[in-house]
Design a protein around this motif. Sequence first.
Motif, mmCIF file in Angstrom:
data_model
loop_
_atom_site.group_PDB
_atom_site.id
_atom_site.type_symbol
_atom_site.label_atom_id
_atom_site.label_comp_id
_atom_site.label_asym_id
_atom_site.label_seq_id
_atom_site.Cartn_x
_atom_site.Cartn_y
_atom_site.Cartn_z
ATOM 1 N N UNK A 33 0.827 -1.199 0.000
ATOM 2 C CA UNK A 33 0.000 0.000 0.000
ATOM 3 C C UNK A 33 0.864 1.253 0.000
ATOM 4 N N UNK A 34 1.952 1.215 0.763
ATOM 5 C CA UNK A 34 2.880 2.347 0.791
ATOM 6 C C UNK A 34 3.514 2.567 -0.576
ATOM 7 N N UNK A 35 3.857 1.478 -1.260
ATOM 8 C CA UNK A 35 4.444 1.565 -2.604
ATOM 9 C C UNK A 35 3.441 2.172 -3.583
ATOM 10 N N UNK A 36 2.190 1.760 -3.457
ATOM 11 C CA UNK A 36 1.146 2.286 -4.345
ATOM 12 C C UNK A 36 0.928 3.782 -4.120
ATOM 13 N N UNK A 43 0.789 7.902 -13.878
ATOM 14 C CA UNK A 43 2.092 7.472 -14.393
ATOM 15 C C UNK A 43 1.989 5.991 -14.770
ATOM 16 N N UNK A 44 1.576 5.722 -16.006
ATOM 17 C CA UNK A 44 1.298 4.349 -16.428
ATOM 18 C C UNK A 44 2.540 3.463 -16.411
ATOM 19 N N UNK A 45 3.670 4.041 -16.806
ATOM 20 C CA UNK A 45 4.904 3.254 -16.863
ATOM 21 C C UNK A 45 5.312 2.771 -15.474
ATOM 22 N N UNK A 46 5.290 3.686 -14.505
ATOM 23 C CA UNK A 46 5.667 3.315 -13.143
ATOM 24 C C UNK A 46 4.612 2.413 -12.509
ATOM 25 N N UNK A 47 3.342 2.614 -12.879
ATOM 26 C CA UNK A 47 2.274 1.768 -12.367
ATOM 27 C C UNK A 47 2.454 0.322 -12.849
ATOM 28 N N UNK A 51 3.113 -2.920 -10.543
ATOM 29 C CA UNK A 51 2.352 -4.176 -10.563
ATOM 30 C C UNK A 51 3.277 -5.379 -10.634
ATOM 31 N N UNK A 52 4.326 -5.268 -11.443
ATOM 32 C CA UNK A 52 5.301 -6.362 -11.554
ATOM 33 C C UNK A 52 6.018 -6.588 -10.224
ATOM 34 N N UNK A 53 6.414 -5.486 -9.580
ATOM 35 C CA UNK A 53 7.123 -5.583 -8.300
ATOM 36 C C UNK A 53 6.242 -6.213 -7.227
ATOM 37 N N UNK A 54 4.977 -5.802 -7.194
ATOM 38 C CA UNK A 54 4.036 -6.335 -6.212
ATOM 39 C C UNK A 54 3.839 -7.833 -6.420
ATOM 40 N N UNK A 56 5.880 -9.896 -7.772
ATOM 41 C CA UNK A 56 7.107 -10.595 -7.383
ATOM 42 C C UNK A 56 7.196 -10.756 -5.867
ATOM 43 N N UNK A 57 6.883 -9.674 -5.130
ATOM 44 C CA UNK A 57 6.929 -9.729 -3.674
ATOM 45 C C UNK A 57 5.941 -10.752 -3.124
ATOM 46 N N UNK A 58 4.734 -10.766 -3.680
ATOM 47 C CA UNK A 58 3.720 -11.708 -3.209
ATOM 48 C C UNK A 58 4.120 -13.148 -3.509
ATOM 49 N N UNK A 59 4.689 -13.353 -4.711
ATOM 50 C CA UNK A 59 5.118 -14.705 -5.089
ATOM 51 C C UNK A 59 6.258 -15.187 -4.202
ATOM 52 N N UNK A 60 7.192 -14.291 -3.897
ATOM 53 C CA UNK A 60 8.328 -14.666 -3.043
ATOM 54 C C UNK A 60 7.863 -15.036 -1.640
#
Length: 301
Positions: A33-36, A43-47, A51-54, A56-60
């Motif tokens: 939530x803090x990252x969001x 900012x579509x590119x950063x969004x 999404x990719x980072x989130x 990855x974190x959830x999968x890890x």
Amino acid sequence: MDGSGEDEPAEATVQLLARRQRREKRELQAKIQSMKNAVPKNDKKRRKQLADDVAKLEAELEQKHKEELEQLKENLPEKNKMDSVADGVASLELDGSEQQIQQPRISKAQKRREKKAALEKEREERIAEAEIENLTGARHLESQKLSHILAARQLAIKQIPSDGHCMYRAIENQLKDCQNSWTVATLRNQTAKYMQNHVDDFLPFLTNPNTGDMYSQEEFAKYCDDIANTAAWGGQLELRALSHILQMPIEVVQMDSPPIIVGEEYSGKPIILVYMRHAYGLGEHYNSVKLLTDTATENGS
């Protein structure tokens, strides 16, 4: 006897693991939530990257939790009863959610008492969770591998306190088997004295951690003073000095590397130390060794 008593330790361990994993999930959601919040919605590119980072974190975290459950199944004595571990974790998470929904009104005094009790309970759970880490984490795996390596030589780990003196205490323990009365204080004093008398052999290997420069004479003197008068942790330089002082080889057994032998020029039975990278929260640690037959005697077999 219905065996229900045997289930209790397993169930308690599952519950502790479930609570920790549930807390880690909450912490991850707060981080996400803090990252969001930090990325503008337009900012579509950063969004997209977010999404990719989130994901990855959830999968890890999901993979970490899965591996912990599998490791727990392998290490708990009630192996045949642990097929329901995942279901137990899921039901605990559900129970936790229901408890949060139904909160009766309570007085401020009761809230304070419950908060104090909750803090104490959390402290106790964290202590118990540390024991779970011993079963599932790097410390347990390292200990298992080292025990296997030593067993092939009819040896076992002799636990040494983690107090900054562990290397010297382990050597002291080994020397007792040689009918030698060297103490930790003597070993430290002699090490400092030897290094001070052989500056050129040791000074080039010591660098200032802040500047990367080789120690000055003053810094080296301080280093030696710490060896003699503090609980400064000992390493390979001190082992080199001790091998010369004792005129004995010192062998250091490690988990994933061949043993290191310091003082190979000396003959005779070596002092054997066990180097553990993950032994305690502070990290590196030295233990001594003992004969497996001594271990069997201690266990009453």
